[in-house]
Design a protein around this motif. Structure first.
Motif: not given
Length: 284
Positions: A99-103, A191-193
């Motif tokens: 998810n962090l990479l997607l952001r 969750k992403v921050a």
């Protein structure tokens, strides 16, 4: 089966972690891949139960990763994330990396099917390897070997945050009449921050709210009184927010403290050092 039949329903596709249970049903009523097996001798195949992979022999949850090679694009990453089903948060520390990479990829503002910049390639490859390694992970299906009957039940819930992610994880604790205790994993989320929280204390507060959301799920589904929950954070600032009865906070802080105190009491919150905080596994 007879009771279901009275309502016009056929109870079949039966699976159990105990072969003695399955041998007492006609073979045609078992799951499709169990019908032709000798249940006392043959190896039992991995079953899909409510979207999760269930190893009958070890009575544990495991993961099966699809071998499809996805392209190095935003669409490929999103497809990989969406193909993974983890309702209990067993693999949250791994999935949060995706998810962090997607952001990061979304911030690059490239087309969904455009090959992404080289700078993300190593991170993409490392994350995919971590996903494959999940196939070696086995989580016992039982919370503990102690029976719920005659035991006191407690839930211990830990929260944590970093600049990149927030996380919360809950553990079950059972104590029987003889004082024997056992603990087991219950539920985790990462969750992403949120970008709106610009400081670490505010992110830690968001993590505490995530912990409250998990607590409400557990309280409802397992019928455990909220008084039997214990909450932990490694942020003394958040503890100050929760326990403060005199100072007025900014709206952002005030709204989240209100959510926390609507479900829990300040005395249910305690400090835990970061090195003993299991939620730290997801945020780092």
């Amino acid at each position: 089966q007879a009771l279901f039949q009275e309502g016009g329903l056929r109870l079949h596709k039966i699976v159990s972690n105990d072969s003695n249970v399955m041998t007492n049903f006609p073979s045609e009523d078992l799951a499709k891949d169990l019908m032709s097996l000798d249940l006392t001798k043959d190896a039992l195949p991995i079953q899909r139960s409510l979207g999760m992979s269930w190893d009958l022999k070890s009575d544990s949850f495991t993961f099966r990763i699809t071998p499809d090679e996805k392209p190095f694009t935003r669409r490929g990453l999103l497809s990989t994330l969406n193909s993974f089903y983890d309702p209990l948060g067993l693999a949250a520390p791994i999935l949060i990396r995706g998810n962090l990479l997607l952001r990061k990829m979304n911030a690059a503002k490239t087309d969904r099917d455009q090959i992404l910049p080289k700078e993300y390639e190593n991170e993409w490859a490392t994350w995919k390897q971590h996903m494959q390694n999940l196939e070696s992970l086995c989580i016992p299906r039982q919370y503990t070997s102690l029976s719920f009957i005659g035991c006191t039940r407690e839930v211990h819930l830990f929260t944590d945050a970093s600049e990149k992610a927030i996380a919360a994880v809950a553990f079950f604790k059972l104590t029987d009449a003889d004082g024997n205790q056992q603990q087991g994993f219950l539920l985790g989320k990462a969750k992403v921050a949120p970008k709106s929280a610009v400081t670490i204390p505010r992110l830690e507060l968001c993590a505490a709210v995530l912990g409250i959301e998990i607590a409400n799920i557990i309280k409802k589904d397992m019928d455990i009184p909220i008084e039997d929950f214990h909450f932990y954070t490694d942020s003394r600032v958040v503890l100050g927010y929760i326990c403060n009865n005199t100072r007025r906070f900014y709206t952002y802080v005030s709204n989240r403290v209100e959510k926390i105190r609507n479900t829990s009491a300040p005395e249910q919150w305690s400090y835990v050092p970061s090195e003993y905080n299991p939620a730290d596994e997801a945020t780092r």
